[in-house]
Scaffold this motif. Structure first.
Motif, mmCIF file in Angstrom:
data_model
loop_
_atom_site.group_PDB
_atom_site.id
_atom_site.type_symbol
_atom_site.label_atom_id
_atom_site.label_comp_id
_atom_site.label_asym_id
_atom_site.label_seq_id
_atom_site.Cartn_x
_atom_site.Cartn_y
_atom_site.Cartn_z
ATOM 1 N N LEU A 80 54.357 16.499 2.369
ATOM 2 C CA LEU A 80 54.206 17.924 2.064
ATOM 3 C C LEU A 80 55.127 18.784 2.935
ATOM 4 C CD1 LEU A 80 50.362 18.505 1.563
ATOM 5 C CD2 LEU A 80 52.148 18.297 -0.169
ATOM 6 N N SER A 84 58.232 20.924 1.465
ATOM 7 C CA SER A 84 58.168 22.381 1.589
ATOM 8 C C SER A 84 59.352 22.923 2.379
ATOM 9 C CB SER A 84 56.849 22.801 2.255
ATOM 10 O OG SER A 84 56.759 22.318 3.582
ATOM 11 N N THR A 100 51.816 25.714 0.910
ATOM 12 C CA THR A 100 51.831 24.253 0.907
ATOM 13 C C THR A 100 51.212 23.693 2.175
ATOM 14 O OG1 THR A 100 53.827 24.189 -0.460
ATOM 15 C CG2 THR A 100 53.305 22.206 0.791
ATOM 16 N N ASN A 101 51.535 24.309 3.296
ATOM 17 C CA ASN A 101 51.076 23.757 4.566
ATOM 18 C C ASN A 101 49.664 24.166 4.944
ATOM 19 O OD1 ASN A 101 53.289 22.068 5.911
ATOM 20 N ND2 ASN A 101 54.409 23.833 5.099
ATOM 21 N N SER A 147 51.180 18.573 -5.608
ATOM 22 C CA SER A 147 50.724 19.589 -4.657
ATOM 23 C C SER A 147 51.682 20.774 -4.608
ATOM 24 C CB SER A 147 50.584 18.976 -3.258
ATOM 25 O OG SER A 147 49.665 17.905 -3.253
ATOM 26 N N ILE A 148 52.993 20.479 -4.496
ATOM 27 C CA ILE A 148 53.979 21.558 -4.459
ATOM 28 C C ILE A 148 53.994 22.296 -5.795
ATOM 29 C CG2 ILE A 148 56.384 22.156 -4.029
ATOM 30 C CD1 ILE A 148 55.079 20.987 -1.613
ATOM 31 N N VAL A 151 51.310 24.791 -5.808
ATOM 32 C CA VAL A 151 51.661 25.961 -4.997
ATOM 33 C C VAL A 151 52.561 26.906 -5.785
ATOM 34 C CG1 VAL A 151 52.887 26.747 -2.933
ATOM 35 C CG2 VAL A 151 51.368 24.763 -2.805
#
Length: 277
Positions: A80, A84, A100-101, A147-148, A151
């Motif tokens: 991740l 990112s 993302t973080n 996941s990205i 986002v």
């Protein structure tokens, strides 16, 4: 002694990670470029520490660290952060790193403070194989892409809401335009879906060889295929039906929620999985 030092290093990394996210949050609220720059370099240092820890762990264990949930979560967070930082530098999409973080930080905290790192080394040795390494690594990379993508969909909805309410300002300008956000979300899902499909094929092949008694209606197996189906529906709606906009972004976020359910809930219900797929 080495394990104690690694734990202290992980805790130090958590502190730096938290400071970085705090500064990104300040930048999100007040459009502070100075906070953004300091946060970026703190996060870059966190990435460097994580990369060092991964290398040390590989040297100590003599294998790629993905076989347990302890290892998998750490590698997932590393993926991740890497994605990112790379996307932010290559595409200049503001706030992608922050959102993302937030996900990465939660996973890092679970990794560091939950008692999941004490996995059976005997079990790890029994499950170890090149096929399993590829299966799990590809699954983590696909989850990173999803996941990205989520986002980007979140930023799409934020930008859509600002435009609808006619909230002109620095935040609106810094978020990329809706077309770009939607396109990147779609591209990442196009990458993630075939990667997850190949991962599941390899996982089933490994299970057929190593675990002939495997229960095919295991919660984790079913959950993994549900994830594949919902993202397959996303691609069908986007490519086949030409869906775009808010509804597709909401579907993408709901799909990512199913990933989290599969990861944390179905993983606990599984009768044989060490960790997730």
């Amino acid at each position: 002694m080495i394990e104690v030092n690694m734990t202290r290093l992980h805790e130090f990394t958590i502190i730096l990670y938290a400071l970085s996210i705090l500064l990104y949050f300040i930048d999100f609220l007040y459009s502070s470029r100075k906070a953004n720059q300091v946060a970026f370099w703190l996060l870059a240092f966190v990435w460097l520490l994580q990369t060092t820890c991964l290398c040390i762990y590989m040297v100590n264990t003599g294998r790629f660290p993905v076989l347990t949930i302890f290892e998998g979560l750490y590698f997932y967070v590393w993926v991740l952060i890497t994605l990112s930082l790379g996307i932010n530098r290559l595409m200049k999409v503001d706030f992608i790193v922050f959102f993302t973080n937030v996900i990465g930080f939660v996973m890092m905290v679970i990794h560091t403070f939950a008692p999941i790192q004490y996995e059976s080394e005997i079990m790890v040795n029994q499950l170890s194989s090149e096929l399993l390494f590829i299966h799990i690594t590809m699954a983590i990379l696909s989850y990173g892409a999803f996941s990205i993508s989520a986002v980007f969909s979140l930023l799409y909805l934020l930008q859509y809401n600002l435009l609808k309410r006619k909230k002109w300002g620095a935040r609106l300008i810094r978020i990329a335009d809706l077309t770009k956000l939607e396109h990147m979300s779609h591209v990442l899902n196009v990458i993630g879906v075939p990667m997850l499909l190949l991962s599941l094929i390899l996982g089933l092949q490994w299970a057929y060889i190593k675990l002939p008694e495997m229960i095919w209606y295991d919660a984790k197996v079913i959950g993994s295929f549900i994830v594949l189906v919902v993202y397959g529906v996303y691609l069908y709606l986007r490519v086949g039906k030409g869906f775009q906009g808010k509804s597709l972004a909401l579907w993408n976020l709901a799909s990512f929620l199913i990933i989290l359910i599969n990861f944390f809930l179905f993983g606990q219900l599984s009768s044989f999985h060490l960790w997730y797929t």
